[in-house]
Design an enzyme around this catalytic site. Structure first.
Site, PDB file in Angstrom:
ATOM      1  CB  CYS A   1      -0.872  -0.014   1.257  1.00  0.00           C
ATOM      2  SG  CYS A   1      -1.799   1.513   1.468  1.00  0.00           S
TER       3      CYS A   1
ATOM      4  CB  CYS B   1      -2.867   4.010  -5.594  1.00  0.00           C
ATOM      5  SG  CYS B   1      -4.235   3.207  -4.717  1.00  0.00           S
TER       6      CYS B   1
HETATM    7  N1  DGL Z   1      -4.037   0.752  -2.301  1.00  0.00           N
HETATM    8  C1  DGL Z   1      -3.570   1.751  -1.413  1.00  0.00           C
HETATM    9  C2  DGL Z   1      -2.399   2.523  -1.923  1.00  0.00           C
HETATM   10  O1  DGL Z   1      -1.562   1.915  -2.578  1.00  0.00           O
HETATM   11  C3  DGL Z   1      -4.601   2.561  -0.647  1.00  0.00           C
HETATM   12  C4  DGL Z   1      -5.823   2.986  -1.368  1.00  0.00           C
HETATM   13  C5  DGL Z   1      -6.872   3.561  -0.434  1.00  0.00           C
HETATM   14  O2  DGL Z   1      -7.403   2.827   0.397  1.00  0.00           O
HETATM   15  O3  DGL Z   1      -7.135   4.770  -0.530  1.00  0.00           O
HETATM   16  O4  DGL Z   1      -2.225   3.686  -1.658  1.00  0.00           O
END
Ligand code: DGL
Length: 265
Positions: free
Chosen positions: A77, A187
């Protein structure tokens, strides 16, 4: 008590299905590793949470992984890597791999001068991509853009999902004005939207950092003599903090989650 066995699992976490784009790649490259995936869906989206909240979530999840005797943790993440990693990295004795910090060296030294980054509001606010990319290449120019509710499109949450989908076109066009040589999907949810992105820009322009990230983890685990060299297929376990059915449905493009995830409360 950690028993230092290389067959101990590796913990992966994200706010939802996004980190599965990393796990899918990982399973291809290191199929014999045992893994535990944690989707913190009750706190989704991470992208609009405060630094303090994100540190709190990361601490809880890593505490859970410690109880499961993991040998390493993968922060699949970007938002948590940007906002929580610096605080939590000192606390644990096992390796913790944050996606932004692990991938930026390779991206910054890959013969590019202008790099675009699409990420969540929180990641962009942290400026972590710019900080890490320029650390490895001081000549690089970076444009970070916070995309509007792309995570919501993937997870089917939030209002105005159809408007968000329509807006992708304008967000890509705005980024293209910067004339990026590469655009990082900063993301882990965004690779799920590749079919939309390619309507407005060539696929080769986009970098899904998962590949670079997994190579980095593999090399580091090997250097630390932590790879599981047994020849069997590793086990996988899933945990979520809200509906397991929604998680399995949303995961479909990237991952075949065979058994319903456990609920962690
Ligand atoms: N998938 C996550 C990232 O890489 C977080 C996305 C979210 O929950 O806003 O930032």
């Amino acid at each position: 008590m950690i028993n230092n066995d290389n067959t101990n699992p590796i913990g992966f976490f994200d706010s939802g299905v996004g980190g599965l784009s990393v796990l899918a790649r990982f399973r291809k490259v290191l199929p014999s590793e045992n893994v535990i995936y944690f989707g913190d869906t009750v706190h989704l989206p991470y992208g609009n949470k405060s630094k303090e909240e994100l540190i709190g979530y990361a601490k809880n999840i890593i505490k859970f992984f410690k109880e499961k005797d993991v040998k390493a943790v993968v922060i699949a993440c970007n938002t948590s890597s940007a906002q929580a990693y610096d605080t939590i990295k000192q606390i644990y004795s096992f390796p913790i791999y944050p996606i932004i910090q692990s991938c930026s060296g390779v991206i910054a030294t890959s013969n590019v001068q202008r790099v675009g980054v699409f990420a969540t509001e929180s990641t962009v606010k942290s400026g972590k991509y710019t900080e890490e990319l320029t650390k490895h290449n001081s000549n690089i120019r970076v444009k970070e853009m916070a995309s509007k509710n792309w995570v919501g499109i993937v997870e089917g949450v939030g209002e105005n999902i159809e408007d968000a989908r329509k807006n992708i076109k304008y967000e890509i066009e705005e980024m293209l004005e910067f004339k990026p040589e590469k655009i990082v999907l900063g993301c882990t949810h965004y690779p799920y939207l590749m079919n939309e992105f390619v309507k407005y820009a060539p696929k080769e322009l986009f970098i899904d950092p998962a590949e670079i990230f997994v190579d980095f983890i593999k090399q580091d685990l090997s250097r630390k003599s932590l790879l599981n060299n047994k020849s069997f297929i590793g086990k996988e376990e899933f945990f979520v903090t809200s509906s397991p059915e929604d998680f399995v449905n949303n995961a479909k493009i990237f991952y075949d989650v065979k058994n319903l995830p456990n609920i962690y409360e």
